[in-house]
Scaffold this active site. Structure first.
Site, short mmCIF file in Angstrom:
data_model
loop_
_atom_site.label_atom_id
_atom_site.label_comp_id
_atom_site.label_asym_id
_atom_site.label_seq_id
_atom_site.Cartn_x
_atom_site.Cartn_y
_atom_site.Cartn_z
N GLU A 127 9.17 36.54 28.11
CA GLU A 127 8.41 37.60 28.80
C GLU A 127 8.73 38.92 28.12
O GLU A 127 9.58 38.98 27.21
CB GLU A 127 8.79 37.64 30.29
CG GLU A 127 8.23 36.45 31.07
CD GLU A 127 8.57 36.48 32.55
OE1 GLU A 127 9.36 37.34 32.98
OE2 GLU A 127 8.04 35.63 33.27
N HIS B 47 3.99 46.71 37.66
CA HIS B 47 3.72 45.55 36.81
C HIS B 47 2.41 45.80 36.07
O HIS B 47 1.42 46.18 36.68
CB HIS B 47 3.63 44.28 37.65
CG HIS B 47 3.73 43.02 36.84
ND1 HIS B 47 2.71 42.61 36.01
CD2 HIS B 47 4.73 42.11 36.71
CE1 HIS B 47 3.08 41.48 35.41
NE2 HIS B 47 4.30 41.16 35.82
N ARG C 227 8.17 46.16 29.99
CA ARG C 227 7.12 46.34 31.01
C ARG C 227 6.63 47.78 31.13
O ARG C 227 5.43 48.03 31.30
CB ARG C 227 7.70 45.87 32.33
CG ARG C 227 6.72 45.63 33.39
CD ARG C 227 7.37 44.87 34.52
NE ARG C 227 7.49 43.46 34.23
CZ ARG C 227 8.07 42.58 35.05
NH1 ARG C 227 8.58 42.98 36.20
NH2 ARG C 227 8.14 41.31 34.73
N HIS D 209 5.50 46.95 41.76
CA HIS D 209 6.02 45.59 41.69
C HIS D 209 7.47 45.47 42.16
O HIS D 209 7.83 44.52 42.83
CB HIS D 209 5.90 45.10 40.25
CG HIS D 209 6.33 43.68 40.03
ND1 HIS D 209 5.78 42.62 40.69
CD2 HIS D 209 7.29 43.16 39.20
CE1 HIS D 209 6.35 41.49 40.28
NE2 HIS D 209 7.27 41.79 39.39
N ARG E 225 13.60 47.49 34.89
CA ARG E 225 14.15 46.14 34.92
C ARG E 225 13.51 45.25 33.86
O ARG E 225 12.30 45.24 33.68
CB ARG E 225 13.91 45.51 36.29
CG ARG E 225 14.37 44.08 36.41
CD ARG E 225 14.18 43.57 37.82
NE ARG E 225 12.79 43.55 38.21
CZ ARG E 225 11.96 42.53 37.98
NH1 ARG E 225 12.38 41.46 37.34
NH2 ARG E 225 10.72 42.59 38.40
C1 SIN Z 1 6.15 38.07 36.20
O1 SIN Z 1 6.08 36.86 36.38
O2 SIN Z 1 5.48 38.70 35.38
C2 SIN Z 1 7.10 38.83 37.04
C3 SIN Z 1 8.46 38.50 36.66
C4 SIN Z 1 9.38 39.60 37.11
O3 SIN Z 1 8.98 40.52 37.81
O4 SIN Z 1 10.54 39.57 36.70
#
Ligand code: SIN
Length: 559
Positions: free
Chosen positions: A141, A262, A311, A372, A407
């Site tokens: 991610e 997010h 992010r 988020h 985060r």
């Molecule tokens: C996501 O699945 O994009 C969220 C994961 C997260 O907030 O750590």
């Protein structure tokens, strides 16, 4: 602004935060060694560790046991499990994402104790996806330089974790579960230590209405407060009850300005309200990418990690692109992933798209940033202890310092797991003193729930992804007078609204004071990171009259 308090200008604030929610005498009393408030990954895991420490546990939760943010988590749990990965590399990625504000020691604890904590979760019954060799499947991610996200049910990690932990808690007769119980206030003894909480339990049974749960150890695991905003990925229960309770009791609250938006939340139109559908970063981790409204890819020019940049970088790039194009969303393109990938890896998101008339196998998904996660909360040390003796915080409600200004994806479930274990260790080693709680000091001044929508609109418009002195002052001008609104009849919605308001006020104050851009805090009028003035933490507490005091503190805690 007028005078100074602890290094930062103090706002000329006339409004007060109520120091108690309920003035009612508790109608019933119960006791345990430990009270855990909240039933997400942090609360359930803490309850299990407290039992391993030999304690009796009262686990209270405001709705049904499985409601809350954990069950909605899609992506997974980050842990350095791959042969070519290491906790040290996970540490570096976390520190980079946190933009100079992470507590490095807290992060080291997180990344080194993460893999064993994940294995313990598996031993408790959680089933993670595995590859053909039986090893845990790992994906990537934003901000991670390795595949290290363990997932379950494709994109239903939180639901599986919640299922396994709820079952483990149900197997233990030493954990008493009380559902539909909204926590109101912390009870303190004459020395200022926690001795329990007051609760409002729905219903008219023996334990209906306002009561007192007494214990010398109280663990807050109430999650975040996405409902401060009008559009959030958080469920309706995320009204910040734990952070607000701790603040009312005088605990230190830190980092509230760092609200994570997010980047890829499904855009359902300008009138959409409340919980919005998440499209996990893992979709980009498997190869999907962003396009602007005209179909042009734009992340490659923004960051070396392109669509998998941290992010905050992606959210800001989307906002800039939306502005430049005059659009209210961008597109997520995952068509090339193919039907098999969508069906096997992302069944939840596929279903969520299709019920809204979007088929991600053939269609672009409209997405925009939405609230988020909050990196800040009840300030704790490395053992989950707050500034009030006997009061702990774990999970999103806590500010352990692991997230800094932003985060890293999938570090949140991990934080709940790791720090729950550490709180369990503290509980095992303490014989807490039981004393009678003393009366609280100032009566309630509740907000009627009718103001909630207007408050969320204020937060969306003025305290969202993009902030400036003028937008934040406008927000304060709208928020502060609300605290003098006429007292409301006590009901769950009013208590929650009062909590949301208190947190909105502190969040806005922090955002106004922090005159820089860092991580998820983006000031248009101070577009640069300013380490000279702001490599520091903002900490707020209220005094006995409910007046806010905000000060700066070094990242690792008070000197
Ligand atoms: C996501 O699945 O994009 C969220 C994961 C997260 O907030 O750590």
């Amino acid at each position: 602004m007028n005078n100074h308090h602890g290094g930062v200008p103090e706002l000329n604030a006339s409004a007060l935060i109520p120091t108690r929610l309920s003035a009612d005498e508790p109608g019933w009393t119960t006791r345990a060694d430990v009270i855990v408030v909240g039933s997400g990954i942090a609360g359930l895991t803490t309850a299990i560790h407290a039992r391993q420490a030999g304690k009796t546990v009262l686990l209270v939760t405001k709705a049904r046991v499985s409601e809350g943010s954990t069950q909605w988590a899609q992506g997974g749990i980050a842990a350095a499990l791959a042969d070519d990965d290491s906790p040290e590399e996970h540490l570096v990625d976390t520190l980079v994402a946190g933009v100079g504000l992470c507590d490095e020691e807290a992060v080291r604890i997180l990344v080194t104790q993460g893999p064993p904590a994940l294995r313990q979760l598996i031993a408790l019954g959680a089933r993670f996806d595995t590859d053909a060799t039986g090893a845990i499947s790992l994906t990537r991610e934003g901000g991670h330089h390795h595949d290290r996200i363990a997932h379950a049910g494709g994109d239903a990690t939180g639901a599986e974790v919640s299922r396994a932990l709820v079952a483990a808690v149900a197997r233990d007769a030493g954990i008493e579960l009380v559902e539909n119980a909204l926590v109101l206030d912390l009870l303190l003894d004459s020395t200022g230590a926690a001795q329990g909480v007051t609760l409002h339990v729905m219903g008219t049974g023996q334990r209906g209405g306002v009561g007192a749960a007494l214990a010398p150890n109280v663990v807050l695991a109430t999650g975040g407060f996405g409902q401060v905003f009008g559009q959030t990925t958080n469920p309706y229960v995320s009204t910040g009850d734990g952070v607000a309770l701790a603040m009312r009791a005088g605990a230190d609250i830190a980092d509230l300005e760092f609200v994570q938006f997010h980047p890829t939340v499904m855009w359902l139109g300008p009138l959409a309200q409340g919980q919005q559908p998440l499209v996990s970063e893992a979709v980009r981790g498997e190869g999907a990418f962003l396009r602007d409204i005209d179909g042009t890819r734009f992340m490659e020019a923004e960051h070396p990690m392109a669509d998998l940049a941290p992010r905050d970088v992606v959210a800001k790039a989307i906002m800039r692109r939306m502005r430049a194009c005059g659009s209210s969303h961008v597109w997520l393109d995952g068509r090339h992933l193919g039907a098999d990938m969508w069906i096997s890896r992302f069944p939840t998101i596929l279903e969520s798209c299709r019920t809204r008339g979007i088929d991600p196998v053939t269609d672009l998904i409209p997405v925009a940033p939405a609230q988020h996660y909050v990196s800040g909360g009840v300030r704790t040390d490395h053992w989950g202890r707050s500034s009030i003796r006997g009061l702990f915080a774990c999970g999103e409600v806590a500010c352990t310092g692991v997230h800094g200004a932003n985060r890293l994806a999938s570090n949140s479930l991990l934080e709940g797991l790791v720090f729950a274990g550490r709180i369990g260790e503290v509980l095992a080693g303490t014989e807490a003193v039981v004393r009678d709680p003393v009366e609280g000091r100032v009566g309630p001044g509740l907000l009627p729930h009718g103001v909630r929508r207007a408050m969320q609109q204020t937060m969306d418009e003025h305290v969202g992804v993009l902030r400036s002195q003028s937008s934040l002052e406008l927000a304060e001008g709208e928020l502060w007078p609300l605290s003098t609104a006429a007292g409301a009849r006590p009901c769950t919605e009013d208590w929650e609204t009062t909590n949301i308001h208190a947190l909105a006020c502190v969040l806005t104050r922090h955002a106004l004071l922090r005159e820089e851009t860092r991580g998820s805090h983006w000031r248009e009028d101070f577009p640069e990171r300013d380490d000279t003035r702001w490599q520091t933490r903002l900490v707020t507490s209220i005094d006995e009259n409910g007046a806010l005091h905000t000060r700066t503190e070094p990242i690792g805690g008070p000197e």
